[in-house]
Write a protein that holds these residues in place. Structure first.
Motif, PDB file in Angstrom:
ATOM      1  N   VAL A  88      21.168  36.869 -16.910  1.00 54.24           N
ATOM      2  CA  VAL A  88      19.995  36.406 -17.999  1.00 54.24           C
ATOM      3  C   VAL A  88      20.034  35.236 -18.534  1.00 54.24           C
ATOM      4  CG1 VAL A  88      19.220  37.343 -20.317  1.00 54.24           C
ATOM      5  CG2 VAL A  88      19.738  39.125 -18.563  1.00 54.24           C
ATOM      6  N   LEU A  89      21.566  34.826 -18.589  1.00 62.61           N
ATOM      7  CA  LEU A  89      21.727  33.265 -19.373  1.00 62.61           C
ATOM      8  C   LEU A  89      21.283  32.555 -18.552  1.00 62.61           C
ATOM      9  CD1 LEU A  89      25.233  33.768 -21.031  1.00 62.61           C
ATOM     10  CD2 LEU A  89      22.919  33.643 -22.004  1.00 62.61           C
ATOM     11  N   ASP A  90      21.344  32.420 -17.227  1.00 64.40           N
ATOM     12  CA  ASP A  90      20.957  31.525 -16.331  1.00 64.40           C
ATOM     13  C   ASP A  90      19.405  31.098 -16.468  1.00 64.40           C
ATOM     14  OD1 ASP A  90      23.381  31.057 -15.028  1.00 64.40           O
ATOM     15  OD2 ASP A  90      22.963  32.231 -13.398  1.00 64.40           O
ATOM     16  N   ASP A  91      18.635  32.345 -16.417  1.00 65.94           N
ATOM     17  CA  ASP A  91      17.399  32.185 -16.575  1.00 65.94           C
ATOM     18  C   ASP A  91      16.858  31.342 -17.966  1.00 65.94           C
ATOM     19  OD1 ASP A  91      16.826  33.362 -14.117  1.00 65.94           O
ATOM     20  OD2 ASP A  91      16.434  35.419 -14.894  1.00 65.94           O
ATOM     21  N   ILE A  92      17.668  32.083 -19.016  1.00 68.84           N
ATOM     22  CA  ILE A  92      17.191  31.525 -20.388  1.00 68.84           C
ATOM     23  C   ILE A  92      17.600  30.093 -20.391  1.00 68.84           C
ATOM     24  CG2 ILE A  92      17.956  31.365 -22.824  1.00 68.84           C
ATOM     25  CD1 ILE A  92      18.237  34.674 -22.319  1.00 68.84           C
ATOM     26  N   PHE A  93      18.871  29.553 -19.793  1.00 62.75           N
ATOM     27  CA  PHE A  93      19.092  28.033 -20.093  1.00 62.75           C
ATOM     28  C   PHE A  93      18.287  27.230 -18.997  1.00 62.75           C
ATOM     29  CE2 PHE A  93      23.505  29.349 -21.589  1.00 62.75           C
ATOM     30  CZ  PHE A  93      23.686  28.316 -22.424  1.00 62.75           C
ATOM     31  N   PHE A  97      15.842  24.585 -20.688  1.00 64.83           N
ATOM     32  CA  PHE A  97      16.171  23.142 -20.386  1.00 64.83           C
ATOM     33  C   PHE A  97      14.774  22.506 -20.187  1.00 64.83           C
ATOM     34  CE2 PHE A  97      16.379  20.135 -16.673  1.00 64.83           C
ATOM     35  CZ  PHE A  97      17.364  19.265 -17.209  1.00 64.83           C
ATOM     36  N   LYS A  98      13.873  23.328 -19.411  1.00 62.99           N
ATOM     37  CA  LYS A  98      12.565  23.014 -18.918  1.00 62.99           C
ATOM     38  C   LYS A  98      11.728  22.488 -20.355  1.00 62.99           C
ATOM     39  CE  LYS A  98      12.248  25.408 -14.484  1.00 62.99           C
ATOM     40  NZ  LYS A  98      11.906  26.517 -13.864  1.00 62.99           N
ATOM     41  N   MET A  99      11.921  23.279 -21.111  1.00 63.30           N
ATOM     42  CA  MET A  99      11.178  23.183 -22.488  1.00 63.30           C
ATOM     43  C   MET A  99      11.609  21.943 -23.366  1.00 63.30           C
ATOM     44  SD  MET A  99      10.753  27.047 -23.914  1.00 63.30           S
ATOM     45  CE  MET A  99       9.661  26.434 -25.139  1.00 63.30           C
ATOM     46  N   THR A 100      13.225  21.829 -23.458  1.00 64.76           N
ATOM     47  CA  THR A 100      13.511  20.904 -24.091  1.00 64.76           C
ATOM     48  C   THR A 100      14.210  19.441 -23.518  1.00 64.76           C
ATOM     49  OG1 THR A 100      15.995  21.667 -24.111  1.00 64.76           O
ATOM     50  CG2 THR A 100      14.499  22.624 -25.868  1.00 64.76           C
ATOM     51  N   GLY A 101      14.482  19.551 -21.994  1.00 59.73           N
ATOM     52  CA  GLY A 101      15.079  18.606 -21.565  1.00 59.73           C
ATOM     53  C   GLY A 101      16.643  18.514 -21.914  1.00 59.73           C
ATOM     54  N   LEU A 102      17.030  19.477 -22.647  1.00 57.07           N
ATOM     55  CA  LEU A 102      18.469  19.367 -22.908  1.00 57.07           C
ATOM     56  C   LEU A 102      19.191  20.822 -22.244  1.00 57.07           C
ATOM     57  CD1 LEU A 102      18.056  19.122 -26.727  1.00 57.07           C
ATOM     58  CD2 LEU A 102      18.837  17.362 -25.449  1.00 57.07           C
ATOM     59  N   GLY A 103      20.199  20.551 -21.820  1.00 57.49           N
ATOM     60  CA  GLY A 103      21.168  21.548 -21.258  1.00 57.49           C
ATOM     61  C   GLY A 103      22.545  21.392 -21.343  1.00 57.49           C
ATOM     62  N   PRO A 104      23.478  22.047 -21.139  1.00 55.32           N
ATOM     63  CA  PRO A 104      24.914  21.996 -21.165  1.00 55.32           C
ATOM     64  C   PRO A 104      25.338  21.556 -19.739  1.00 55.32           C
ATOM     65  CG  PRO A 104      24.629  24.198 -21.145  1.00 55.32           C
ATOM     66  CD  PRO A 104      23.246  23.746 -21.232  1.00 55.32           C
ATOM     67  N   CYS A 105      26.605  20.850 -19.768  1.00 56.25           N
ATOM     68  CA  CYS A 105      27.038  20.637 -18.229  1.00 56.25           C
ATOM     69  C   CYS A 105      27.513  21.726 -17.909  1.00 56.25           C
ATOM     70  CB  CYS A 105      28.212  19.661 -18.625  1.00 56.25           C
ATOM     71  SG  CYS A 105      27.625  17.992 -18.823  1.00 56.25           S
ATOM     72  N   GLU A 106      27.989  22.876 -18.800  1.00 57.00           N
ATOM     73  CA  GLU A 106      28.698  23.973 -18.144  1.00 57.00           C
ATOM     74  C   GLU A 106      28.434  24.930 -19.432  1.00 57.00           C
ATOM     75  OE1 GLU A 106      33.203  25.582 -17.355  1.00 57.00           O
ATOM     76  OE2 GLU A 106      32.930  23.839 -18.286  1.00 57.00           O
ATOM     77  N   TYR A 107      28.236  26.018 -19.346  1.00 52.79           N
ATOM     78  CA  TYR A 107      28.509  27.254 -20.352  1.00 52.79           C
ATOM     79  C   TYR A 107      29.488  28.365 -19.833  1.00 52.79           C
ATOM     80  CZ  TYR A 107      25.601  30.863 -17.967  1.00 52.79           C
ATOM     81  OH  TYR A 107      25.215  31.767 -17.089  1.00 52.79           O
ATOM     82  N   GLN A 139      16.645  37.775 -28.973  1.00 52.88           N
ATOM     83  CA  GLN A 139      17.914  37.279 -29.940  1.00 52.88           C
ATOM     84  C   GLN A 139      18.752  36.278 -29.161  1.00 52.88           C
ATOM     85  OE1 GLN A 139      19.331  40.425 -32.034  1.00 52.88           O
ATOM     86  NE2 GLN A 139      17.337  41.342 -32.658  1.00 52.88           N
ATOM     87  N   ILE A 140      18.819  36.868 -27.630  1.00 56.10           N
ATOM     88  CA  ILE A 140      19.819  36.093 -26.944  1.00 56.10           C
ATOM     89  C   ILE A 140      19.182  34.615 -26.535  1.00 56.10           C
ATOM     90  CG2 ILE A 140      20.862  35.955 -24.800  1.00 56.10           C
ATOM     91  CD1 ILE A 140      20.843  39.162 -24.591  1.00 56.10           C
ATOM     92  N   GLU A 141      17.955  34.542 -26.314  1.00 51.52           N
ATOM     93  CA  GLU A 141      17.128  33.228 -26.250  1.00 51.52           C
ATOM     94  C   GLU A 141      17.428  32.385 -27.463  1.00 51.52           C
ATOM     95  OE1 GLU A 141      12.969  33.444 -25.295  1.00 51.52           O
ATOM     96  OE2 GLU A 141      13.496  34.657 -23.486  1.00 51.52           O
ATOM     97  N   ALA A 142      17.359  33.160 -28.860  1.00 53.56           N
ATOM     98  CA  ALA A 142      17.647  32.219 -29.924  1.00 53.56           C
ATOM     99  C   ALA A 142      18.999  31.628 -30.069  1.00 53.56           C
ATOM    100  CB  ALA A 142      17.511  33.134 -31.235  1.00 53.56           C
ATOM    101  N   VAL A 143      19.963  32.568 -29.565  1.00 57.76           N
ATOM    102  CA  VAL A 143      21.409  31.905 -29.479  1.00 57.76           C
ATOM    103  C   VAL A 143      21.467  30.656 -28.624  1.00 57.76           C
ATOM    104  CG1 VAL A 143      23.799  32.553 -28.955  1.00 57.76           C
ATOM    105  CG2 VAL A 143      22.462  34.280 -30.167  1.00 57.76           C
ATOM    106  N   VAL A 144      20.926  30.999 -27.620  1.00 53.66           N
ATOM    107  CA  VAL A 144      20.887  29.909 -26.265  1.00 53.66           C
ATOM    108  C   VAL A 144      20.076  28.684 -26.994  1.00 53.66           C
ATOM    109  CG1 VAL A 144      20.308  29.118 -24.141  1.00 53.66           C
ATOM    110  CG2 VAL A 144      21.148  31.511 -24.418  1.00 53.66           C
TER     111      VAL A 144
END
Length: 180
Positions: A88-93, A97-107, A139-144
């Motif tokens: 689930v996290l892979d899909d949410i990140f 990322f597609k929406m914001t252009g932001l993403g971690p190097c690692e989670y 809620q998971i999406e909000a955390v991410v």
């Protein structure tokens, strides 16, 4: 009346918390039972609030994405969480990322007692609490999203909140649900 568990320790102050419907008291070794019970009685109102908070936290216990699991075995539940949450996290990140252009190097997924997530912008690392998978996907999406926005903004100021709301218009209400 709730059960009371008293643990005397080498500490200076009394700490009262409610877990699983039990009042747990950590106090200095020198305190008498009468002193402890006196403090508990003075703080009945606050203890009741702690009890309600504890019950709310238990509401999602042994749930996966907001739905009750068929097992209460802690080891089995954790195995399910560890297997299902990364998918689930892979899909949410990816979505954010597609929406914001932001993403971690690692989670990383970690067991955390208090926070849903942490962000280390200089390292590009985001930690997500394993227990977040008990909550509904929204809620998971909000955390991410919250942690991703921390890659750009360090503080929870108006700019931070408006950035979150830009990508999730109901962000504030979802965040309030996470606090229950």
């Amino acid at each position: 009346m709730m059960d009371i568990v008293i643990e005397k320790k080498k500490i200076k102050n009394i700490i009262i918390r409610v877990e699983d419907g039990v009042i747990k008291v950590s106090c200095p070794k020198y305190m008498t039972k009468d002193e402890i019970h006196g403090i508990i009685n003075k703080n009945r109102e606050n203890i009741e609030k702690l009890r309600i908070d504890s019950e709310n936290k238990e509401r999602y216990k042994n749930h996966l994405f907001g739905k009750k699991l068929p097992t209460d075995d802690e080891k089995e539940v954790e195995e399910i969480y560890r297997r299902e949450l990364p998918k689930v996290l892979d899909d949410i990140f990816d979505k954010y990322f597609k929406m914001t252009g932001l993403g971690p190097c690692e989670y990383k997924i970690r067991k955390m007692k208090i926070r849903w997530g942490t962000c280390y912008p200089t390292r590009g690392l985001i930690n997500i609490n394993l227990k977040v998978c008990e909550r509904p996907i929204k809620q998971i999406e909000a955390v991410v999203l919250h942690e991703i926005i921390h890659l750009k903004y360090a503080y929870h100021d108006k700019t931070f909140i408006s950035e979150c709301e830009k990508y999730m218009p109901d962000y504030r209400s979802v965040e309030r649900e996470l606090k229950c």
